[in-house]
Design a protein around this motif. Structure first.
Motif, PDB file in Angstrom:
ATOM      1  N   TYR A  84       0.841  -1.212   0.000  1.00  0.00           N
ATOM      2  CA  TYR A  84       0.000   0.000   0.000  1.00  0.00           C
ATOM      3  C   TYR A  84       0.872   1.258   0.000  1.00  0.00           C
ATOM      4  O   TYR A  84       0.640   2.191  -0.785  1.00  0.00           O
ATOM      5  CB  TYR A  84      -0.914  -0.018   1.221  1.00  0.00           C
ATOM      6  CG  TYR A  84      -1.571   1.312   1.508  1.00  0.00           C
ATOM      7  CD1 TYR A  84      -2.637   1.763   0.736  1.00  0.00           C
ATOM      8  CD2 TYR A  84      -1.116   2.126   2.544  1.00  0.00           C
ATOM      9  CE1 TYR A  84      -3.235   2.991   0.993  1.00  0.00           C
ATOM     10  CE2 TYR A  84      -1.710   3.348   2.809  1.00  0.00           C
ATOM     11  CZ  TYR A  84      -2.766   3.775   2.032  1.00  0.00           C
ATOM     12  OH  TYR A  84      -3.356   4.987   2.283  1.00  0.00           O
ATOM     13  N   GLN A 164      -6.557  -9.187  -2.599  1.00  0.00           N
ATOM     14  CA  GLN A 164      -7.762  -8.476  -2.171  1.00  0.00           C
ATOM     15  C   GLN A 164      -8.837  -9.489  -1.764  1.00  0.00           C
ATOM     16  O   GLN A 164      -9.886  -9.621  -2.379  1.00  0.00           O
ATOM     17  CB  GLN A 164      -8.231  -7.557  -3.301  1.00  0.00           C
ATOM     18  CG  GLN A 164      -7.191  -6.502  -3.642  1.00  0.00           C
ATOM     19  CD  GLN A 164      -7.522  -5.718  -4.895  1.00  0.00           C
ATOM     20  OE1 GLN A 164      -8.671  -5.594  -5.283  1.00  0.00           O
ATOM     21  NE2 GLN A 164      -6.507  -5.200  -5.547  1.00  0.00           N
ATOM     22  N   LEU A 209      -7.179  -0.850   0.053  1.00  0.00           N
ATOM     23  CA  LEU A 209      -6.230  -1.962   0.050  1.00  0.00           C
ATOM     24  C   LEU A 209      -5.904  -2.447   1.453  1.00  0.00           C
ATOM     25  O   LEU A 209      -5.586  -3.625   1.656  1.00  0.00           O
ATOM     26  CB  LEU A 209      -4.933  -1.549  -0.657  1.00  0.00           C
ATOM     27  CG  LEU A 209      -5.009  -1.365  -2.171  1.00  0.00           C
ATOM     28  CD1 LEU A 209      -3.715  -0.756  -2.687  1.00  0.00           C
ATOM     29  CD2 LEU A 209      -5.284  -2.699  -2.859  1.00  0.00           C
TER      30      LEU A 209
END
Length: 215
Positions: A84, A164, A209
């Motif tokens: 991220y 994800q 995220l």
């Protein structure tokens, strides 16, 4: 949906399928998968699937388990945070810079508006794979306008690293549509040449995220 692959570039096609399944969480962390079973599902021989899985081993996404197959390497919270942080550092300023090229973006507005609309349609239908493919086409396609192959390769690799897992749960409760709908405003801000708005929208978008997309 027909999962069978065309008899061209089988290894690359298998790799794309496996990466999508990894990112979506359909290939679960800690689980062991055999090249033979996936090859049978995709309607190809073992060789291209095994080659694709070995590529993913080299990328740190899978690990070999002797005489059993390949295990999905779990992604720790620290690793997810690192991915991220890198995307924030690289992708957001790049998208903001793209806002200074609004004429170039506007010339392809119809193309990206269709991708954004298709993404919403996939989200509404619960098509996680379709959603992820559209999401990649949208973000990587826009970054490619900067004509920096190193940049797009780095961001594409970071996208592959981010699993994800939460997308399936988002889809099941109907919230994936909200995430899909965030793309059109980003495109509008780019076309308007509003770098500040692009930065704000991309910051909010990528924050998923380490939030609900992470599962």
């Amino acid at each position: 949906m027909d999962n069978h692959l065309q008899q061209t570039n089988l290894r690359d096609q298998a790799l794309a399928v496996l990466k999508t399944r990894l990112v979506s969480g359909d290939l679960a962390p800690g689980q062991i998968y055999s090249a033979a079973s996936i090859a049978a599902e995709l309607g190809v021989s073992n060789s291209p699937v095994r080659e694709a899985m070995l590529t993913l081993v080299n990328q740190g996404l899978l690990e070999t388990v002797r005489n059993r197959g390949f295990r999905v390497v779990p992604l720790t919270e620290k690793e997810r945070q690192n991915v991220y942080d890198l995307r924030v550092l690289i992708e957001i300023p790049s998208m903001a810079r793209l806002a200074s090229m609004k004429e170039k973006v506007a010339a392809r507005a119809a193309e990206f508006e269709k991708i954004a609309a298709d993404m919403v349609a996939c989200a509404e239908a619960g098509d996680i794979v379709g959603y992820l493919n559209c999401d990649r086409d949208f973000h990587i396609g826009l970054l490619e306008m900067l004509e920096n192959d190193h940049l797009t390769a780095i961001v594409a690799n970071l996208r592959d690293q981010a699993r994800q897992y939460g997308l399936r749960a988002l889809s099941d409760r109907g919230d994936l549509v909200k995430s899909a709908a965030e793309h059109k405003p980003i495109l509008d801000a780019l076309i308007d040449g509003d770098a500040e708005r692009v930065t704000k929208l991309m910051t909010a978008h990528l924050s998923h995220l380490i939030g609900e997309w992470a599962g």
